[in-house]
Design a protein around this motif. Structure first.
Motif, PDB file in Angstrom:
ATOM      1  N   ILE A  70      21.012 -23.723 -30.253  1.00 38.38           N
ATOM      2  CA  ILE A  70      21.308 -25.071 -29.794  1.00 38.38           C
ATOM      3  C   ILE A  70      21.823 -25.865 -30.987  1.00 38.38           C
ATOM      4  O   ILE A  70      21.610 -25.481 -32.142  1.00 38.38           O
ATOM      5  CB  ILE A  70      20.074 -25.785 -29.191  1.00 38.38           C
ATOM      6  CG1 ILE A  70      18.943 -25.909 -30.234  1.00 38.38           C
ATOM      7  CG2 ILE A  70      19.585 -25.071 -27.938  1.00 38.38           C
ATOM      8  CD1 ILE A  70      17.763 -26.744 -29.765  1.00 38.38           C
ATOM      9  N   ALA A  71      22.518 -26.942 -30.726  1.00 35.44           N
ATOM     10  CA  ALA A  71      22.990 -27.828 -31.793  1.00 35.44           C
ATOM     11  C   ALA A  71      22.719 -29.259 -31.379  1.00 35.44           C
ATOM     12  O   ALA A  71      22.869 -29.620 -30.209  1.00 35.44           O
ATOM     13  CB  ALA A  71      24.469 -27.611 -32.066  1.00 35.44           C
ATOM     14  N   VAL A  72      22.322 -30.082 -32.340  1.00 31.50           N
ATOM     15  CA  VAL A  72      21.890 -31.451 -32.045  1.00 31.50           C
ATOM     16  C   VAL A  72      22.650 -32.439 -32.913  1.00 31.50           C
ATOM     17  O   VAL A  72      22.685 -32.302 -34.144  1.00 31.50           O
ATOM     18  CB  VAL A  72      20.377 -31.605 -32.287  1.00 31.50           C
ATOM     19  CG1 VAL A  72      19.929 -33.035 -31.956  1.00 31.50           C
ATOM     20  CG2 VAL A  72      19.589 -30.594 -31.456  1.00 31.50           C
ATOM     21  N   LEU A  73      23.252 -33.424 -32.278  1.00 33.01           N
ATOM     22  CA  LEU A  73      23.918 -34.518 -32.981  1.00 33.01           C
ATOM     23  C   LEU A  73      22.897 -35.618 -33.274  1.00 33.01           C
ATOM     24  O   LEU A  73      22.146 -36.021 -32.376  1.00 33.01           O
ATOM     25  CB  LEU A  73      25.049 -35.084 -32.126  1.00 33.01           C
ATOM     26  CG  LEU A  73      25.701 -36.378 -32.620  1.00 33.01           C
ATOM     27  CD1 LEU A  73      26.465 -36.143 -33.911  1.00 33.01           C
ATOM     28  CD2 LEU A  73      26.619 -36.952 -31.538  1.00 33.01           C
ATOM     29  N   ARG A  74      22.879 -36.093 -34.485  1.00 31.57           N
ATOM     30  CA  ARG A  74      22.001 -37.217 -34.832  1.00 31.57           C
ATOM     31  C   ARG A  74      22.636 -38.492 -34.279  1.00 31.57           C
ATOM     32  O   ARG A  74      23.675 -38.948 -34.754  1.00 31.57           O
ATOM     33  CB  ARG A  74      21.818 -37.320 -36.346  1.00 31.57           C
ATOM     34  CG  ARG A  74      20.778 -38.358 -36.770  1.00 31.57           C
ATOM     35  CD  ARG A  74      20.734 -38.510 -38.279  1.00 31.57           C
ATOM     36  NE  ARG A  74      19.654 -39.393 -38.673  1.00 31.57           N
ATOM     37  CZ  ARG A  74      18.463 -39.003 -39.094  1.00 31.57           C
ATOM     38  NH1 ARG A  74      18.204 -37.706 -39.194  1.00 31.57           N
ATOM     39  NH2 ARG A  74      17.550 -39.881 -39.425  1.00 31.57           N
ATOM     40  N   GLU A  75      22.016 -39.032 -33.252  1.00 31.95           N
ATOM     41  CA  GLU A  75      22.545 -40.217 -32.578  1.00 31.95           C
ATOM     42  C   GLU A  75      22.098 -41.492 -33.280  1.00 31.95           C
ATOM     43  O   GLU A  75      20.898 -41.694 -33.500  1.00 31.95           O
ATOM     44  CB  GLU A  75      22.073 -40.251 -31.122  1.00 31.95           C
ATOM     45  CG  GLU A  75      22.601 -39.109 -30.262  1.00 31.95           C
ATOM     46  CD  GLU A  75      24.005 -39.376 -29.767  1.00 31.95           C
ATOM     47  OE1 GLU A  75      24.589 -40.403 -30.157  1.00 31.95           O
ATOM     48  OE2 GLU A  75      24.512 -38.552 -28.991  1.00 31.95           O
ATOM     49  N   PRO A  76      23.024 -42.398 -33.613  1.00 35.97           N
ATOM     50  CA  PRO A  76      22.645 -43.669 -34.244  1.00 35.97           C
ATOM     51  C   PRO A  76      21.703 -44.492 -33.373  1.00 35.97           C
ATOM     52  O   PRO A  76      20.827 -45.195 -33.866  1.00 35.97           O
ATOM     53  CB  PRO A  76      23.989 -44.386 -34.434  1.00 35.97           C
ATOM     54  CG  PRO A  76      25.013 -43.294 -34.411  1.00 35.97           C
ATOM     55  CD  PRO A  76      24.481 -42.257 -33.471  1.00 35.97           C
ATOM     56  N   SER A  77      21.885 -44.389 -32.053  1.00 36.55           N
ATOM     57  CA  SER A  77      21.041 -45.155 -31.118  1.00 36.55           C
ATOM     58  C   SER A  77      19.994 -44.260 -30.473  1.00 36.55           C
ATOM     59  O   SER A  77      19.630 -44.454 -29.320  1.00 36.55           O
ATOM     60  CB  SER A  77      21.923 -45.800 -30.041  1.00 36.55           C
ATOM     61  OG  SER A  77      22.679 -44.806 -29.347  1.00 36.55           O
ATOM     62  N   SER A  78      19.516 -43.272 -31.210  1.00 38.68           N
ATOM     63  CA  SER A  78      18.551 -42.306 -30.681  1.00 38.68           C
ATOM     64  C   SER A  78      17.299 -42.994 -30.150  1.00 38.68           C
ATOM     65  O   SER A  78      16.793 -43.943 -30.749  1.00 38.68           O
ATOM     66  CB  SER A  78      18.161 -41.320 -31.782  1.00 38.68           C
ATOM     67  OG  SER A  78      17.078 -40.510 -31.374  1.00 38.68           O
ATOM     68  N   ARG A  79      16.799 -42.489 -29.017  1.00 40.76           N
ATOM     69  CA  ARG A  79      15.533 -42.962 -28.465  1.00 40.76           C
ATOM     70  C   ARG A  79      14.372 -42.117 -28.967  1.00 40.76           C
ATOM     71  O   ARG A  79      13.272 -42.181 -28.438  1.00 40.76           O
ATOM     72  CB  ARG A  79      15.587 -42.925 -26.932  1.00 40.76           C
ATOM     73  CG  ARG A  79      16.596 -43.878 -26.326  1.00 40.76           C
ATOM     74  CD  ARG A  79      16.658 -43.749 -24.820  1.00 40.76           C
ATOM     75  NE  ARG A  79      17.090 -42.417 -24.421  1.00 40.76           N
ATOM     76  CZ  ARG A  79      16.396 -41.638 -23.605  1.00 40.76           C
ATOM     77  NH1 ARG A  79      15.233 -42.033 -23.121  1.00 40.76           N
ATOM     78  NH2 ARG A  79      16.852 -40.436 -23.273  1.00 40.76           N
ATOM     79  N   GLY A  80      14.613 -41.350 -30.014  1.00 39.37           N
ATOM     80  CA  GLY A  80      13.539 -40.576 -30.624  1.00 39.37           C
ATOM     81  C   GLY A  80      13.768 -39.085 -30.643  1.00 39.37           C
ATOM     82  O   GLY A  80      13.156 -38.368 -31.430  1.00 39.37           O
ATOM     83  N   GLY A  81      14.670 -38.584 -29.785  1.00 42.00           N
ATOM     84  CA  GLY A  81      14.874 -37.148 -29.686  1.00 42.00           C
ATOM     85  C   GLY A  81      15.660 -36.560 -30.838  1.00 42.00           C
ATOM     86  O   GLY A  81      15.186 -35.683 -31.559  1.00 42.00           O
TER      87      GLY A  81
END
Length: 322
Positions: A70-81
């Motif tokens: 899997i690959a995960v983008l670091r979201e600036p507006s992340s809700r914690g995930g």
């Protein structure tokens, strides 16, 4: 948050920086056993931490059963995930996940056109691997803001289908700009089109294809994040539980899911943005105000189901099959 579907444990055997803001994870069974089979376009639910479950597309080869990627983008507006995945999950950690699910499957077709935008490459990459393995006719078009933000470039460049992959960078227009209309071509019965990426990117591809006459049945999308689901014009409404007759008021600043949860009525949710369909609930009476990205136009028009995590009501009352 209900996590009863998270029946598998996997170990993080590799964590790798794939691009600016994007990290990949290799997940394996702690005892070396084969993992459940999956098909191209599938995803898994991941329990990132207490109360936080997120969906991530599988981007490995569907024929590989010894590991998931899997690959995960670091979201600036992340809700914690995404922030927790980047900052707290390390090699050697155990993660609780679900068996693979697929709401974005490949359809039988003579030709497939794959559009990927940013982190939307994850399910598209898996599709390309599968189509290449079966010697199917396809092409892949991958867009990102810059080369530094584009994941899996080396893997794609070294693949057996490298000549069918086309790259586009927003900060390097001289390298070429994606012409969706030209790539999709005129509608025909032998082609299916797939697109995954940011909402704006998906909407651009879809609107262009529909304007050319492509039928919805040959256009397939996968959204990773929801749209704005609240409005100053929202009004309160009621939901009635068919099995008990209990009625609850849903104020303008709360979702149906939140109200029902506060009153001890459990609905399985995951993304809480109307993307994954986990919370899909049957509607027996009333008219939903659909605000999800999961149901298609025909399913919305039927008005017999809705997503209580984000959708509301146009009628004064919704009677739910609960």
């Amino acid at each position: 948050m209900n996590d009863s579907t998270l029946s598998l444990f996997v170990r993080v055997t590799q964590k790798r920086q794939e691009a600016e803001g994007i990290v990949s994870y290799e997940l394996s069974d702690p005892h070396g056993r084969p993992l459940p089979a999956f098909s191209a376009g599938a995803h898994i639910d991941v329990r990132v931490k207490e109360g936080v479950i997120r969906q991530y597309s599988l981007c490995g080869h569907p024929e590989e059963r010894d590991r998931y990627f899997i690959a995960v983008l670091r979201e600036p507006s992340s809700r914690g995930g995404s922030v927790a995945m980047h900052d707290e999950i390390e090699e050697g950690d155990l993660l609780q996940i679900s068996a693979p699910k697929n709401h974005f499957p490949l359809e039988p077709a003579k030709r497939s056109v794959l559009f990927a935008g940013g982190i939307g490459v994850t399910p598209i990459l898996c599709m390309a691997e599968r189509l290449s393995h079966t010697q199917a006719q396809f092409e892949m078009h991958y867009c990102a803001r810059s080369r530094e933000r584009m994941a899996f470039v080396d893997r794609l460049a070294q693949s057996a289908y490298a000549d069918r992959v086309h790259f586009y960078y927003d900060d390097a227009p001289e390298a070429g700009k994606l012409d969706v209309a030209a790539v999709a071509g005129e509608p025909n019965d032998e082609t299916h089109i797939y697109v995954c990426g940011p909402s704006g990117y998906i909407d651009h591809v879809m609107s262009t294809c529909k304007a050319q006459g492509w039928p919805s049945s040959q256009l397939h999308t996968e959204y990773f994040s929801g749209v704005e689901t609240t409005s100053e014009d929202d009004e309160s409404f009621e939901v009635k539980i068919a099995s008990s007759g209990a009625t609850f008021s849903v104020p303008k600043d709360k979702s149906v899911y939140e109200v029902l949860s506060e009153n001890g009525i459990d609905i399985m949710v995951s993304c809480e943005q109307g993307v994954c369909g986990t919370c899909l609930t049957r509607v027996l009476e009333g008219e939903p105000d659909h605000r999800d990205l999961y149901l298609d136009d025909d399913e919305r028009a039927a008005n017999d189901q809705f997503t209580p995590c984000c959708s509301r009501a146009k009628s004064k009352t919704l009677v739910l099959d609960l």
